[in-house]
Scaffold this motif. Structure first.
Motif, PDB file in Angstrom:
ATOM      1  N   ASP A 249      18.864  16.017 -17.605  1.00 42.07           N
ATOM      2  CA  ASP A 249      19.184  15.987 -16.184  1.00 42.07           C
ATOM      3  C   ASP A 249      19.794  14.646 -15.795  1.00 42.07           C
ATOM      4  N   LEU A 250      19.230  13.570 -16.318  1.00 39.63           N
ATOM      5  CA  LEU A 250      19.764  12.249 -16.003  1.00 39.63           C
ATOM      6  C   LEU A 250      21.150  12.063 -16.631  1.00 39.63           C
ATOM      7  N   ARG A 252      23.296  14.469 -17.096  1.00 39.82           N
ATOM      8  CA  ARG A 252      24.214  15.232 -16.249  1.00 39.82           C
ATOM      9  C   ARG A 252      24.521  14.466 -14.956  1.00 39.82           C
ATOM     10  N   TRP A 253      23.566  13.733 -14.445  1.00 39.78           N
ATOM     11  CA  TRP A 253      23.827  12.892 -13.267  1.00 39.78           C
ATOM     12  C   TRP A 253      24.890  11.848 -13.600  1.00 39.78           C
ATOM     13  N   SER A 256      28.235  13.338 -13.464  1.00 34.20           N
ATOM     14  CA  SER A 256      28.711  13.518 -12.088  1.00 34.20           C
ATOM     15  C   SER A 256      29.259  12.229 -11.502  1.00 34.20           C
ATOM     16  N   ARG A 257      28.804  11.074 -12.015  1.00 39.05           N
ATOM     17  CA  ARG A 257      29.328   9.780 -11.551  1.00 39.05           C
ATOM     18  C   ARG A 257      30.659   9.450 -12.215  1.00 39.05           C
ATOM     19  N   HIS A 264      26.214  18.055  -9.527  1.00 38.53           N
ATOM     20  CA  HIS A 264      24.913  17.824 -10.141  1.00 38.53           C
ATOM     21  C   HIS A 264      23.818  18.151  -9.146  1.00 38.53           C
ATOM     22  N   PRO A 266      19.798  18.015  -8.978  1.00 39.28           N
ATOM     23  CA  PRO A 266      18.607  17.580  -9.736  1.00 39.28           C
ATOM     24  C   PRO A 266      17.660  18.734  -9.975  1.00 39.28           C
TER      25      PRO A 266
END
Length: 269
Positions: A249-250, A252-253, A256-257, A264, A266
């Motif tokens: 998940d992190l 994928r974050w 997104s940046r 994204h 959460p």
């Protein structure tokens, strides 16, 4: 009466910390296949006073590898040259004159200027490192070929470039025929990613192998520059919020940046 020792020439190579993208803290130089192949080409250039070319897509570690090897093998004799795209011949000569440490201003006439540059290259061993070679036009590339000479072979030359570097040299038969050796960088394979990234930066030291491969699949793509960007974002996020967990998940974050078209959401426990 002893002869006083001469002071070593200051290196023109940047400090190692500047090689890592955005000065990534704690990043290590990795003994990759690309590093070993680059060293082999540079040693051949030094041994034979030859021209070699290191090329490949952006972000794969070409310049990093070349700087690392030259710091180890020829820190004081490397003349580092980097020009803006489309640099004209006056800019080429003026920058080279300065980098060679020649006194005063270069002569305005090309002939006398080139003669003094050739004399300087013949006076002592030098390695001309020409970075971002893809931005040079036909005349500058041919100019470095003539400086190298044939019988004279005045200096080893290492051409480094991305994009159409190889094609530009292929389009210049006189230069192409004088390149002794080539190396083309390619992205790290999944096996190389698994072997390399855990030691690249401490964030990845205890990461599960499947998470590293996941990060490479969606963001890294075998590119050290991409991995540096991933690591910078993760380092800042974990530093600002120690409760976060390094997981998919992190990662994928982070994507997104880096890619704002990626949505994204959460995950909720």
């Amino acid at each position: 009466m002893s002869t006083p020792a001469t002071s070593p020439r200051p290196t023109q190579l940047p400090p190692p910390r500047q090689d890592h993208f955005a000065g990534l803290t704690g990043a290590n130089a990795m003994a990759t296949r690309g590093m070993a192949e680059t060293e082999a080409r540079i040693l051949k250039a030094i041994k034979h006073n030859a021209m070699v070319c290191i090329h490949g897509h952006v972000g794969l570690g070409k310049t990093f590898a070349v700087h690392t090897i030259l710091r180890r093998r020829a820190p004081e004799t490397t003349v580092r040259l980097r020009y803006n795209i489309g640099a004209n011949m006056n800019e080429i000569r003026t920058h080279l004159w300065s980098r060679l440490g020649l006194p005063g201003e270069p002569p305005q006439a090309a002939g006398p200027c080139d003669q003094q540059i050739r004399d300087a290259l013949e006076a002592e061993p030098r390695i001309l490192l020409i970075d971002e070679a893809q931005g040079l036009g036909t005349k500058p590339l041919d100019y470095f070929r003539t400086l190298w000479g044939d019988d004279a072979r005045r200096a080893a030359i290492v051409l480094v470039g991305s994009g159409n570097t190889r094609q530009k040299i292929l389009n210049n038969p006189a230069l192409h025929s004088r390149i002794l050796d080539w190396y083309q960088f390619s992205p790290l394979t999944p096996a190389e990613v698994q072997a390399t990234i855990p030691a690249y930066q401490k964030i990845w030291a205890t990461a599960p192998p499947e998470l590293i491969l996941y990060a490479d699949d969606i963001v890294g793509h075998g590119s050290f520059r991409n991995w540096a960007r991933i690591t910078l974002h993760l380092h800042d996020a974990l530093e600002e919020n120690p409760k976060l967990t390094l997981d998919k998940d992190l990662v994928r974050w982070v994507l997104s940046r880096i890619d704002p078209t990626t949505r994204h959401t959460p995950q909720r426990n």
